[in-house]
Design a protein around this motif. Structure first.
Motif, PDB file in Angstrom:
ATOM      1  N   ILE A  31      13.927   9.334  -3.828  1.00  0.00           N
ATOM      2  CA  ILE A  31      14.456   8.999  -2.588  1.00  0.00           C
ATOM      3  C   ILE A  31      14.159   7.206  -2.324  1.00  0.00           C
ATOM      4  O   ILE A  31      13.273   6.972  -3.191  1.00  0.00           O
ATOM      5  N   THR A  32      14.738   6.500  -1.518  1.00  0.00           N
ATOM      6  CA  THR A  32      14.501   5.330  -1.129  1.00  0.00           C
ATOM      7  C   THR A  32      13.923   5.489   0.175  1.00  0.00           C
ATOM      8  O   THR A  32      14.507   5.887   1.203  1.00  0.00           O
ATOM      9  N   LEU A  33      12.788   4.549   0.448  1.00  0.00           N
ATOM     10  CA  LEU A  33      12.196   4.543   1.741  1.00  0.00           C
ATOM     11  C   LEU A  33      11.977   3.163   1.983  1.00  0.00           C
ATOM     12  O   LEU A  33      11.652   2.225   1.356  1.00  0.00           O
ATOM     13  N   ASP A  34      11.956   2.903   3.357  1.00  0.00           N
ATOM     14  CA  ASP A  34      11.556   1.470   3.784  1.00  0.00           C
ATOM     15  C   ASP A  34      10.036   1.590   4.082  1.00  0.00           C
ATOM     16  O   ASP A  34       9.690   2.214   4.749  1.00  0.00           O
ATOM     17  N   VAL A  35       9.420   0.629   3.574  1.00  0.00           N
ATOM     18  CA  VAL A  35       7.908   0.733   3.483  1.00  0.00           C
ATOM     19  C   VAL A  35       7.512  -0.846   4.085  1.00  0.00           C
ATOM     20  O   VAL A  35       8.355  -1.803   3.837  1.00  0.00           O
ATOM     21  N   GLU A  36       6.285  -0.978   4.767  1.00  0.00           N
ATOM     22  CA  GLU A  36       5.791  -2.153   5.087  1.00  0.00           C
ATOM     23  C   GLU A  36       4.664  -2.665   4.325  1.00  0.00           C
ATOM     24  O   GLU A  36       3.577  -1.664   4.019  1.00  0.00           O
ATOM     25  N   VAL A  37       4.728  -3.567   3.638  1.00  0.00           N
ATOM     26  CA  VAL A  37       3.714  -4.007   2.766  1.00  0.00           C
ATOM     27  C   VAL A  37       3.007  -5.308   3.232  1.00  0.00           C
ATOM     28  O   VAL A  37       3.485  -6.265   3.879  1.00  0.00           O
ATOM     29  N   GLU A  38       1.667  -4.947   3.275  1.00  0.00           N
ATOM     30  CA  GLU A  38       0.783  -5.765   3.990  1.00  0.00           C
ATOM     31  C   GLU A  38      -0.093  -6.502   3.130  1.00  0.00           C
ATOM     32  O   GLU A  38      -0.891  -5.840   2.307  1.00  0.00           O
ATOM     33  N   ILE A  39      -0.329  -7.868   3.126  1.00  0.00           N
ATOM     34  CA  ILE A  39      -1.462  -8.483   2.095  1.00  0.00           C
ATOM     35  C   ILE A  39      -2.819  -8.353   2.639  1.00  0.00           C
ATOM     36  O   ILE A  39      -2.955  -9.072   3.713  1.00  0.00           O
ATOM     37  N   LEU A  40      -3.793  -7.692   2.272  1.00  0.00           N
ATOM     38  CA  LEU A  40      -4.939  -7.683   3.018  1.00  0.00           C
ATOM     39  C   LEU A  40      -5.799  -8.788   2.658  1.00  0.00           C
ATOM     40  O   LEU A  40      -6.614  -9.149   3.496  1.00  0.00           O
ATOM     41  N   ASP A  41      -5.836  -9.067   1.222  1.00  0.00           N
ATOM     42  CA  ASP A  41      -6.509 -10.317   0.655  1.00  0.00           C
ATOM     43  C   ASP A  41      -5.972 -10.822  -0.268  1.00  0.00           C
ATOM     44  O   ASP A  41      -5.195 -10.297  -1.047  1.00  0.00           O
ATOM     45  N   ALA A  42      -6.149 -12.210  -0.533  1.00  0.00           N
ATOM     46  CA  ALA A  42      -5.432 -13.115  -1.606  1.00  0.00           C
ATOM     47  C   ALA A  42      -6.428 -14.050  -1.924  1.00  0.00           C
ATOM     48  O   ALA A  42      -6.950 -14.740  -1.037  1.00  0.00           O
ATOM     49  N   THR A  43      -6.269 -14.389  -3.270  1.00  0.00           N
ATOM     50  CA  THR A  43      -6.855 -15.486  -3.967  1.00  0.00           C
ATOM     51  C   THR A  43      -6.161 -16.220  -4.867  1.00  0.00           C
ATOM     52  O   THR A  43      -5.359 -15.623  -5.728  1.00  0.00           O
TER      53      THR A  43
END
Length: 81
Positions: free
Chosen positions: A7-19
């Motif tokens: 199935i295809t779902l719309d999701v929200e991707v959140e960047i919690l931390d980045a270096t």
């Protein structure tokens, strides 16, 4: 009875931390050289809205997480001044 379904779902991707990654330097005196470091990104992948959100990250296949991480790194690089 059980069965597999795709199935295809719309999701929200959140960047919690980045270096940010570094390019490295290898063509100078040894004490001034250093290895390149890749960018490092920590993500949460959410399904749902507000109070009903579920973090899908721990349940996603490695290749899906790898793809989302690569996209996050690319988007961060695009946002650089």
């Amino acid at each position: 009875m059980r069965f597999d379904a795709e199935i295809t779902l719309d999701v929200e991707v959140e960047i919690l931390d980045a270096t940010r990654g570094t390019a490295g330097r290898l063509g100078d005196r040894p004490e001034r050289c250093y290895q390149a470091e890749p960018a490092d990104v920590s993500l949460a992948v959410w399904l749902g809205q507000n109070g009903g959100r579920v973090d899908l990250g721990p349940h996603l296949p490695a290749d899906v997480l790898e793809s989302l991480t690569a996209e996050a790194v690319e988007r961060l690089q695009d946002d650089e001044p």
